[in-house]
Write an enzyme that holds these catalytic residues in place. Structure first.
Site, mmCIF file in Angstrom:
data_model
loop_
_atom_site.group_PDB
_atom_site.id
_atom_site.type_symbol
_atom_site.label_atom_id
_atom_site.label_comp_id
_atom_site.label_asym_id
_atom_site.label_seq_id
_atom_site.Cartn_x
_atom_site.Cartn_y
_atom_site.Cartn_z
ATOM 1 N N HIS A 179 0.782 -1.234 0.000
ATOM 2 C CA HIS A 179 0.000 0.000 0.000
ATOM 3 C C HIS A 179 0.817 1.290 0.000
ATOM 4 C CE1 HIS A 179 -4.226 0.495 -0.172
ATOM 5 N NE2 HIS A 179 -4.532 -0.410 0.731
ATOM 6 N N GLN A 186 -14.795 -1.283 1.053
ATOM 7 C CA GLN A 186 -15.670 -1.599 -0.074
ATOM 8 C C GLN A 186 -14.819 -1.626 -1.340
ATOM 9 O OE1 GLN A 186 -19.730 0.048 -2.295
ATOM 10 N NE2 GLN A 186 -18.507 1.435 -1.061
ATOM 11 N N SER A 191 -11.191 7.430 0.405
ATOM 12 C CA SER A 191 -10.245 8.188 -0.408
ATOM 13 C C SER A 191 -10.391 9.690 -0.183
ATOM 14 C CB SER A 191 -10.459 7.874 -1.888
ATOM 15 O OG SER A 191 -9.656 8.718 -2.705
#
Length: 373
Positions: A82, A299, A200
């Protein structure tokens, strides 16, 4: 040294894995339909760890941003680290729609292929392993085997969640899923806990992510009422709506830079860079408990047709990871937990999640239909 530098400087790492070892997955070798979920769950284990040291584990470089694994049995998987980027670009890269483009490239004729005469030919990397390096590799392999045995995955899918009913009542789909996750955790453990959902902040320059804290006073009130047989249905519906609305508000705040996790992290890093003592806030037990995210969620847009999963926070032994996608009336998810914690079991959590999703679907149908604008 040159071989290590070649790997470290590469943009993407591609590994050609051997097929499924029958001794590890005896029911999955031919991928029969009745063992579909066994096969998928094993594919997660193979992706994360290579299954075992003498199989594909040597083909895993966990500090690379993007790894792609292509196996002899036709499965394709990948890992993302990440630090370099958020998850969305990698999900786009791995989306099934990209397979059509791959097939187009693979089936091109010689006349369609660009001139490759000036490209450097493929070279085999050379290694010089001293006895101490071989010993370190063996030790790393044993540690990886322990990691593999510790981690458990479960893929699941559920239907009948009535998208039309949610849409007619203006129920946010992600909030619906998050509240179901809260209810599932409470159904098993009899308490709520700190929960993390990624959000985000890409609308800001250099924006990365913020934490949506799905566990709230409102969600806590609802999950307690939902499993209390003495609470009226009307009261449950009212508390559910309040929890859903608050979840939407919290998500919008995080998206708009009004969350607090990244701000506090920034303050902590500033103190570290300036050589200042760590502020007392970050040592407070209440603060530390608020950071113990026993439920990590995300999600995954466009999840249908692909499986995306991750492990719980490595420092939280009694944690879960829940990656999911709502698609129409369906929900697809990948859960994980640690085998060495007797309190957590992702298979048990999946059963509780299925029940919670259906319970919420029933309660949503009792809400009044929103007027059309």
């Amino acid at each position: 040294k040159e071989s290590i530098e070649a790997i470290q400087s590469s943009i993407i790492f591609v590994a050609l894995d051997s097929g499924l070892p029958e001794l590890i997955a005896p029911n999955c070798t031919t991928k029969p339909v009745e063992h579909k979920f066994d096969f998928l769950n094993f594919c997660f284990q193979r992706c994360f760890t290579g299954t075992k040291m003498d199989c594909n584990a040597g083909n895993r470089w966990f500090d690379k941003a993007v790894q792609v694994f292509i196996s002899e049995d036709g499965t394709v998987s990948g890992l993302m680290e990440h630090s370099a980027m958020d998850g969305t670009p990698y999900v786009i890269l791995g989306h099934p729609s990209q397979s059509d483009e791959c097939m187009r490239i693979l089936t091109r004729t010689a006349d369609d292929v660009p001139n490759v005469q000036n490209l450097q030919s493929v070279q085999r990397l050379k290694w010089n392993f001293t006895p101490s390096i071989r010993q370190a590799i063996q030790k790393a392999g044993e540690f990886l085997d322990w990691k593999r045995d510790r981690l458990k995955f479960h893929y699941g899918e559920i239907s009948g969640l009535d998208k039309v009913a949610r849409r007619r009542r203006k129920i946010n789909t992600d909030s619906f899923a998050q509240l179901a996750i809260q209810l599932a955790y409470y159904r098993i453990h009899g308490r709520t806990t700190a929960s993390h959902e990624s959000c985000s902040t890409g609308q800001f320059k250099l924006g990365r992510t913020e934490t949506i804290r799905s566990a709230s006073i409102q969600s806590d009130a609802f999950v307690k009422a939902a499993l209390d047989p003495t609470t009226s249905v009307e009261r449950k519906v009212s508390l559910m709506k309040a929890a859903l609305d608050f979840q939407v508000k919290t998500a919008h705040q995080a998206r708009d830079g009004q969350g607090f996790d990244r701000h506090l992290f920034g303050l902590r890093m500033i103190a570290l860079e300036l050589g200042l003592p760590e502020p007392e806030l970050f040592k407070d037990e209440t603060f530390l408990e608020s950071k113990r995210f026993r439920v990590y969620t995300s999600q995954i847009p466009g999840f249908k047709g692909m499986m995306v999963g991750c492990a719980p926070y490595h420092s939280i032994k009694d944690g879960y990871a829940v990656l999911y996608a709502m698609s129409g009336d369906d929900c697809h998810y990948v859960l994980s937990s640690f085998n060495d914690c007797p309190e957590t079991d992702c298979v048990r959590f999946a059963s509780a999640l299925d029940q919670s999703l259906h319970d919420l679907t029933s309660l949503v149908s009792l809400l009044p239909v929103s007027a059309k604008l």
